[in-house]
Design a protein around this motif. Structure first.
Motif, PDB file in Angstrom:
ATOM      1  N   SER A 129      -6.157   1.822   2.938  1.00  0.00           N
ATOM      2  CA  SER A 129      -5.745   0.546   2.347  1.00  0.00           C
ATOM      3  C   SER A 129      -5.353  -0.450   3.432  1.00  0.00           C
ATOM      4  CB  SER A 129      -4.592   0.758   1.363  1.00  0.00           C
ATOM      5  OG  SER A 129      -3.418   1.179   2.024  1.00  0.00           O
TER       6      SER A 129
ATOM      7  N   PHE B  68      -6.991   0.005  -5.624  1.00  0.00           N
ATOM      8  CA  PHE B  68      -7.590   1.038  -4.765  1.00  0.00           C
ATOM      9  C   PHE B  68      -6.661   2.242  -4.623  1.00  0.00           C
ATOM     10  CE2 PHE B  68      -7.738   2.809  -0.419  1.00  0.00           C
ATOM     11  CZ  PHE B  68      -8.977   3.427  -0.482  1.00  0.00           C
ATOM     12  N   THR B  69      -5.391   1.990  -4.310  1.00  0.00           N
ATOM     13  CA  THR B  69      -4.458   3.103  -4.101  1.00  0.00           C
ATOM     14  C   THR B  69      -4.231   3.891  -5.386  1.00  0.00           C
ATOM     15  OG1 THR B  69      -2.571   1.621  -4.464  1.00  0.00           O
ATOM     16  CG2 THR B  69      -3.278   1.966  -2.194  1.00  0.00           C
TER      17      THR B  69
ATOM     18  N   SER C 294       0.817  -1.214   0.000  1.00  0.00           N
ATOM     19  CA  SER C 294       0.000   0.000   0.000  1.00  0.00           C
ATOM     20  C   SER C 294       0.853   1.268   0.000  1.00  0.00           C
ATOM     21  CB  SER C 294      -0.943   0.002   1.197  1.00  0.00           C
ATOM     22  OG  SER C 294      -0.207  -0.055   2.404  1.00  0.00           O
TER      23      SER C 294
ATOM     24  N   VAL D  98      -5.662  -3.942  -3.431  1.00  0.00           N
ATOM     25  CA  VAL D  98      -5.011  -2.824  -2.744  1.00  0.00           C
ATOM     26  C   VAL D  98      -4.326  -1.899  -3.744  1.00  0.00           C
ATOM     27  CG1 VAL D  98      -3.093  -2.213  -1.225  1.00  0.00           C
ATOM     28  CG2 VAL D  98      -4.706  -3.965  -0.525  1.00  0.00           C
TER      29      VAL D  98
ATOM     30  N   THR E 213       1.043   3.814  -3.326  1.00  0.00           N
ATOM     31  CA  THR E 213       0.375   5.098  -3.110  1.00  0.00           C
ATOM     32  C   THR E 213       1.351   6.258  -3.306  1.00  0.00           C
ATOM     33  OG1 THR E 213      -1.136   4.088  -1.517  1.00  0.00           O
ATOM     34  CG2 THR E 213      -0.943   6.484  -1.473  1.00  0.00           C
TER      35      THR E 213
ATOM     36  N   LEU F 169      -8.604  -1.809   4.532  1.00  0.00           N
ATOM     37  CA  LEU F 169      -9.092  -2.743   3.513  1.00  0.00           C
ATOM     38  C   LEU F 169      -8.371  -4.085   3.625  1.00  0.00           C
ATOM     39  CD1 LEU F 169     -10.768  -3.213   0.882  1.00  0.00           C
ATOM     40  CD2 LEU F 169      -8.799  -2.343  -0.380  1.00  0.00           C
ATOM     41  N   SER F 170      -7.065  -4.033   3.784  1.00  0.00           N
ATOM     42  CA  SER F 170      -6.276  -5.257   3.904  1.00  0.00           C
ATOM     43  C   SER F 170      -6.619  -6.005   5.187  1.00  0.00           C
ATOM     44  CB  SER F 170      -4.786  -4.904   3.889  1.00  0.00           C
ATOM     45  OG  SER F 170      -3.996  -6.056   4.021  1.00  0.00           O
TER      46      SER F 170
END
Length: 798
Positions: A746, A785-786, A469, A782, A473, A749-750
């Motif tokens: 994140s 998402f990032t 993440s 992940v 990011t 989320l993880s």
């Protein structure tokens, strides 16, 4: 380690080992390396990692071609008389002990001044005294200690190295084995036992043991080759007393293999070789995806190639024009002013060169150059203006390397990185605890599920997604910032920027612009000779006021000064023939008259006689009021200026009420001011012009240099911001804070994924192979998402 294995490289010594100091060696080469290292008190190398070395090959005559000067010049990165720098690709670099021994080469040979290892790229940058040791001798020394460099002139010309395809090979082996194991497990999937076998199905049952042993053979290369990196990483982590994320993976693979082997040896069942090979295949597939995705983001990751650094190019007609550094071509005539960085190798044509190569070599002693001599990229001119002819185009990557050179770096540690590592360690301990407790529970209630539960927990809870993440990011934010003309040195700077609570601004050249300044002259008229000398003296300076005044004065013939000196924070002086002129503060030029403290002026004296002053009417950058208004809502803001209080009333109208304004601040005063704030626990952002503010920029948590098409490259800064984007400063900081929130989201989320997966794994509802499929999918989610979140943040930056 087996006593018959080589102490240096770990290979089997065979029946006739070579003994020394109660240690065995496989060949005289390894023994020689051991003698070299131990003889120079470098035997700590073996404490970092046992058998870390490589067996040196015979090198007789192999590097004779390096004695050829034309060939050596293609390879040498920097060559200034007695000092040379070479960047070599060392394929054998693989661990911390390699880094340690290579960065201690100076202990093996005192003529090697220093070495820096780039571990990801497997390169070492060596600085050595060429009058005492040749390039060939340096390379031979590396080969003798088992770190033979890979040298190809074609590769050096193209700046490419052969790609590491080991992951693809391992993925291919694992995929091939997985497919065959699945095919050979066909009878077990359909439960074709003797009790229900009939007719044509009987032969499958008859050869079932053969299939099992074939499956075992297919699994061996997966365990010993495809999955070995996980075991190596886990072993190194445990030996270093660190539980890395590969420990639970390696343990899960090993448990699966041992249990499956016992199953077929004692005929307890068919084992879990399909799960084992599938697990490794999907793990490698996830790693391959991560590598490819990171490479995809990295193709634009050379954000520094957008450097807003310009250079003054002299046209064939003798006119000076501003050009971007990447537009420089061979044969261009360049003007390098005082304190400017030389962007490309070239030949000195005019002027007195006194060059500081500390950015390149770490040596702080300036080097004098005469007309016709070669000057090298990365040097900084310290004595007025010079003219040079470019010998090649600009290597932008070389300039970025200077920006990251550890010679002048301060360790601005990132707390977030420490937090990520801490989460990874704690996560691993928690996962191992859950796995063992779950296995003990199921051994008591249903032993048949214990192994599946144990391995599924170890696989499903791998913290790979957490580890991904942060780099994805912050890496993507670097790329986005680069597109928005905001150039940061590294990902840690984003995290530091997100933590600041205080912003300090320089005035001249930072919140004021040199492009629109006007000035009026008061005093005795300058003679033609004085005007020419003043113009040529100002020509060598990069101070914003000097540049403004230089542009405002009438054109004069360009002459080479006999002497030139710039006094930081005070002014400049130059001499030609018997004429001497000073330009700067009133005290510097020796003005004994009363001066108006409420004006910004450049005072002039000629031959120690005060002549007059140019009074400036500063033009502030567009949007400066809005920037300070927004910044003051979230941060403590202040202005530190080296000028007098002439602009105080005007600034008080432009800036929010009660904004602290400090005038008459010397460069050291600014640095001490920031130190005082930091002692109070403040996280400071310093925004300056990169010249007089170098110390303050380096001292602050984040130092930003404003660039207005001038070639003032400040390695002390953590970022460079295009002056046209000054209005967006608050947005950049806001985006950095949002990026940190994306990382935290994140994490959540993880964590949610892991908790759900752990529930199904602990309750015995999840097979290991399904867990192996889900693990890379979690990484994909992940990363997706990032990437999407940071792109969304980027769209909100004007």
């Amino acid at each position: 380690m087996n006593s018959n294995n080589c102490f240096h490289c770990g290979d089997d010594c065979g029946n006739n080992p070579i003994a020394l100091d109660d240690k065995n060696f496989c060949c005289h080469g390894c023994k020689t390396v051991y003698e070299i290292l131990s003889g120079h008190d470098l035997d700590y190398y073996y404490d970092l990692q046992s058998a870390a070395g490589a067996s040196p090959k015979s090198i007789d005559g192999r590097y004779d071609f390096l004695d050829s000067t034309p060939i050596a010049e293609k390879l040498i990165e920097f060559n200034d008389g007695d000092l040379q720098i070479i960047n070599l690709y060392i394929p054998h670099i693989h661990c911390s002990s390699c880094i340690w021994v290579l960065e201690n080469l100076n202990k093996l040979n005192p003529y090697i001044k220093g070495a820096q290892v780039n571990f990801p790229k497997k390169t070492v940058r060596i600085t050595y005294s060429s009058s005492d040791i040749s390039l060939k001798e340096v390379v031979v020394l590396l080969a003798r200690i088992g770190y033979e460099p890979y040298i190809s002139l074609d590769d050096f010309d193209k700046k490419k190295k052969s790609a590491d395809r080991s992951l693809i090979y391992k993925l291919g082996v694992a995929g091939f084995a997985f497919g065959n194991v699945m095919f050979l497990s066909f009878p077990d999937y359909f439960d074709l036992s003797s009790s229900n076998a009939s007719g044509g199905e009987y032969w499958l049952n008859k050869y079932e043991p053969v299939f099992h042993w074939l499956i075992f053979l297919f699994s061996l290369p997966v365990l010993l080759y495809a999955g070995r990196d996980y075991f190596i990483s886990a072993y190194k982590g445990i030996r270093s007393k660190m539980l890395n994320i590969d420990v639970p993976i390696a343990l899960g693979i090993l448990v699966l293999f041992v249990r499956s082997t016992l199953d077929i040896v004692f005929d307890w069942g068919s084992g879990f070789f399909d799960s084992l090979t599938g697990l490794v295949f999907f793990l490698l597939l996830g790693k391959f995806f991560q590598q490819k995705t990171y490479s995809f983001l990295s193709f634009e990751r050379d954000y520094k190639s957008y450097f807003p650094i310009a250079i003054t190019r002299i046209t064939k007609g003798g006119k000076e024009e501003t050009a971007q550094v990447h537009d420089i071509e061979r044969g261009d005539r360049l003007l390098i002013r005082n304190e400017e960085l030389i962007p490309v190798d070239g030949i000195l044509i005019k002027g007195q060169a006194r060059i500081d190569y500390s950015f390149v070599t770490g040596e702080s002693e300036p080097v004098k150059k005469e007309s016709g001599e070669k000057v090298f990229a990365g040097g900084k001119q310290l004595q007025g203006a010079i003219e040079m002819e470019a010998l090649k185009s600009v290597s932008q990557s070389y300039l970025t390397q200077l920006w990251s050179n550890s010679v002048f770096q301060e360790d601005k540690a990132s707390k977030f990185q420490t937090l990520t590592d801490s989460i990874g360690r704690r996560f691993t301990i928690a996962v191992l605890s859950i796995a063992f407790l779950s296995a003990i529970f199921w051994l008591y209630f249903d032993p048949s599920k214990a192994l599946n539960v144990f391995t599924a927990v170890l696989i499903i809870a791998c913290p790979c997604a957490i580890a991904l993440s942060s780099p994805f990011t912050l890496g993507n934010m670097l790329r986005i910032f680069g597109r928005k003309k905001f150039y940061l040195k590294d990902t840690q700077t984003i995290e530091q920027l997100a933590q600041i609570d205080t912003a300090i601004f320089d005035k001249t050249g930072t919140i004021t612009t040199a492009k629109k300044s006007t000035a009026t002259y008061e005093g005795m008229p300058l003679t033609e000779a004085e005007a020419s000398l003043l113009k040529n003296t100002l020509r060598g300076s990069n101070h914003p006021l000097s540049r403004s005044l230089y542009n405002l004065l009438a054109e004069e013939n360009i002459v080479t000064l006999d002497e030139y000196e710039e006094h930081i924070g005070k002014g400049v002086e130059g001499s030609k023939d018997n004429e001497h002129i000073k330009a700067g503060s009133a005290d510097f030029v020796g003005n004994g008259q009363t001066t108006d403290a409420l004006t910004t002026a450049v005072h002039i004296s000629s031959n120690d006689t005060y002549k007059g002053k140019y009074i400036f009417h500063n033009e502030y950058r567009e949007g400066v009021s809005q920037v300070f208004e927004k910044m003051s809502k979230d941060f403590n803001v202040a202005v530190l200026s080296g000028d007098n209080e002439g602009e105080k009333q005007r600034l008080e109208k432009l800036l929010p009420k009660l904004t602290p304004l400090y005038f008459g601040q010397k460069p050291q005063d600014k640095l001490e001011f920031i130190k005082t704030l930091q002692e109070q626990g403040k996280k400071v952002l310093m925004v300056g012009d990169g010249l007089n503010d170098a110390g303050a920029l380096a001292q602050a948590e984040v130092g930003l240099a404003i660039s207005e098409n001038i070639n003032v490259f400040s390695p002390a800064s953590d970022g460079i911001m295009d002056a046209s984007k000054f209005k967006q400063l608050h947005q950049y900081i806001w985006a950095s804070k949002k990026a940190m929130k994306v990382i935290k989201m994140s994490f959540i989320l993880s964590l949610a994924y892991n908790l759900i997966g752990l529930y199904f794994a602990v309750t015995g509802q999840l097979e290991p192979v399904i867990a192996a499929i889900l693990m890379p999918l979690s990484s994909i989610s992940v990363v997706a998402f990032t990437t999407i979140a940071t792109n969304f943040i980027g769209r909100n930056i004007d």
